[in-house]
Motif scaffolding. Structure first.
Motif, PDB file in Angstrom:
ATOM      1  N   ARG A  68       0.908  -1.230   0.131  1.00 54.05           N
ATOM      2  CA  ARG A  68      -0.123  -0.142  -0.277  1.00 54.05           C
ATOM      3  C   ARG A  68       0.871   1.121  -0.036  1.00 54.05           C
ATOM      4  NH1 ARG A  68      -3.114  -3.349   4.120  1.00 54.05           N
ATOM      5  NH2 ARG A  68      -4.568  -4.304   3.154  1.00 54.05           N
ATOM      6  N   ILE A  72       0.854   4.478  -2.481  1.00 53.47           N
ATOM      7  CA  ILE A  72       0.529   5.813  -1.994  1.00 53.47           C
ATOM      8  C   ILE A  72       1.654   6.675  -2.659  1.00 53.47           C
ATOM      9  CG2 ILE A  72       0.559   7.000   0.060  1.00 53.47           C
ATOM     10  CD1 ILE A  72      -0.728   4.668   1.498  1.00 53.47           C
ATOM     11  N   ILE A  75       0.918   7.382  -6.017  1.00 54.31           N
ATOM     12  CA  ILE A  75      -0.440   8.358  -5.866  1.00 54.31           C
ATOM     13  C   ILE A  75      -0.015   9.808  -5.752  1.00 54.31           C
ATOM     14  CG2 ILE A  75      -2.489   9.155  -4.792  1.00 54.31           C
ATOM     15  CD1 ILE A  75      -3.142   6.110  -4.191  1.00 54.31           C
ATOM     16  N   PHE A  89      -3.996  13.329  -1.265  1.00 46.62           N
ATOM     17  CA  PHE A  89      -3.825  12.193  -0.542  1.00 46.62           C
ATOM     18  C   PHE A  89      -3.114  12.526   1.036  1.00 46.62           C
ATOM     19  CE2 PHE A  89      -2.993   7.916   0.985  1.00 46.62           C
ATOM     20  CZ  PHE A  89      -3.849   7.139   0.224  1.00 46.62           C
ATOM     21  N   LYS A 102      -6.141   5.729   5.267  1.00 46.53           N
ATOM     22  CA  LYS A 102      -7.067   6.531   4.051  1.00 46.53           C
ATOM     23  C   LYS A 102      -6.842   5.591   2.695  1.00 46.53           C
ATOM     24  CE  LYS A 102      -7.221  10.906   1.714  1.00 46.53           C
ATOM     25  NZ  LYS A 102      -6.368  12.591   1.847  1.00 46.53           N
ATOM     26  N   TYR A 103      -5.933   4.911   2.638  1.00 44.86           N
ATOM     27  CA  TYR A 103      -5.910   4.011   1.482  1.00 44.86           C
ATOM     28  C   TYR A 103      -7.006   2.825   1.591  1.00 44.86           C
ATOM     29  CZ  TYR A 103      -4.191   0.797  -2.121  1.00 44.86           C
ATOM     30  OH  TYR A 103      -4.194  -0.279  -3.150  1.00 44.86           O
ATOM     31  N   THR A 107     -10.438   2.300  -0.586  1.00 42.68           N
ATOM     32  CA  THR A 107     -10.704   1.105  -1.271  1.00 42.68           C
ATOM     33  C   THR A 107     -11.974   0.530  -0.797  1.00 42.68           C
ATOM     34  OG1 THR A 107      -8.525   0.676  -1.365  1.00 42.68           O
ATOM     35  CG2 THR A 107      -9.597  -1.300  -1.531  1.00 42.68           C
ATOM     36  N   ALA A 138      -5.867   8.933  -7.090  1.00 44.65           N
ATOM     37  CA  ALA A 138      -5.863   7.978  -6.141  1.00 44.65           C
ATOM     38  C   ALA A 138      -7.082   6.858  -6.797  1.00 44.65           C
ATOM     39  CB  ALA A 138      -6.525   8.506  -4.663  1.00 44.65           C
ATOM     40  N   ILE A 142      -5.641   3.133  -7.321  1.00 43.13           N
ATOM     41  CA  ILE A 142      -6.127   2.049  -6.607  1.00 43.13           C
ATOM     42  C   ILE A 142      -6.933   1.193  -7.392  1.00 43.13           C
ATOM     43  CG2 ILE A 142      -8.011   1.615  -4.818  1.00 43.13           C
ATOM     44  CD1 ILE A 142      -6.863   4.249  -3.248  1.00 43.13           C
ATOM     45  N   GLU A 146      -5.654  -2.743  -7.145  1.00 42.57           N
ATOM     46  CA  GLU A 146      -6.558  -3.679  -6.436  1.00 42.57           C
ATOM     47  C   GLU A 146      -7.241  -4.508  -7.460  1.00 42.57           C
ATOM     48  OE1 GLU A 146      -6.147  -4.242  -3.099  1.00 42.57           O
ATOM     49  OE2 GLU A 146      -4.959  -2.586  -2.967  1.00 42.57           O
TER      50      GLU A 146
END
Length: 162
Positions: A68, A72, A75, A89, A102-103, A107, A138, A142, A146
């Motif tokens: 992650r 980040i 990002i 972010f 936050k991540y 998600t 972001a 993401i 993901e």
């Protein structure tokens, strides 16, 4: 000994050899991420990324939070390149834990969209996305990193709320 056991044994031996280095480098990456968040200073990114190689592996392969953190870093580097260079972010994040939270929260919001819930069930999601605390960078990164069944749909729907 069969080939599968040899491979497993070899992998476990490798992990045992890099264990101390792994924890030391992970701790340093967390400390640098804390500083990056606290100071809103992207000059920490190269230092963080320099810690990722560890033997034949990368920290991001061995630890979910390091994976992650890598995303980040990508990002915030992308946010800096946008007109105005607003580091969305990093806003309201003063530590590594805040960044990870936050991540995970973004998600979670995107997963709610993925479930194709009715609009009235997406009130919290819509409010969070409309609140301005989540950047296009972001959302893009993401949904790329993901696993979503239909990342384009999730991204389009999220943009609708922004």
């Amino acid at each position: 000994m069969d080939k599968k056991n040899d491979t497993t044994s070899s992998f476990l031996d490798t992990l045992a050899r890099i264990r101390t280095r792994f924890f030391r480098q992970r701790e340093q990456a967390v400390r640098l991420a804390d500083e990056m968040a606290r100071r809103r200073d992207l000059s920490y990114i190269p230092q963080i990324l320099a810690l990722f190689p560890i033997g034949p592996y990368r920290l991001s392969q061995l630890d979910a939070d390091m994976r992650r953190l890598l995303i980040i870093c990508e990002i915030v580097a992308a946010e800096e390149k946008l007109p105005g260079g607003r580091l969305v972010f990093l806003e309201n994040a003063a530590s590594f834990d805040d960044l990870i939270w936050k991540y995970v929260y973004i998600t979670f919001l995107l997963r709610r969209i993925e479930l194709r819930l009715p609009d009235d069930a997406l009130t919290e999601t819509a409010a969070a996305l409309a609140g301005g605390g989540i950047s296009v960078c972001a959302l893009q990164k993401i949904t790329e990193c993901e696993i979503f069944t239909d990342p384009e749909y999730v991204r389009r729907q999220a943009m609708r709320y922004m």
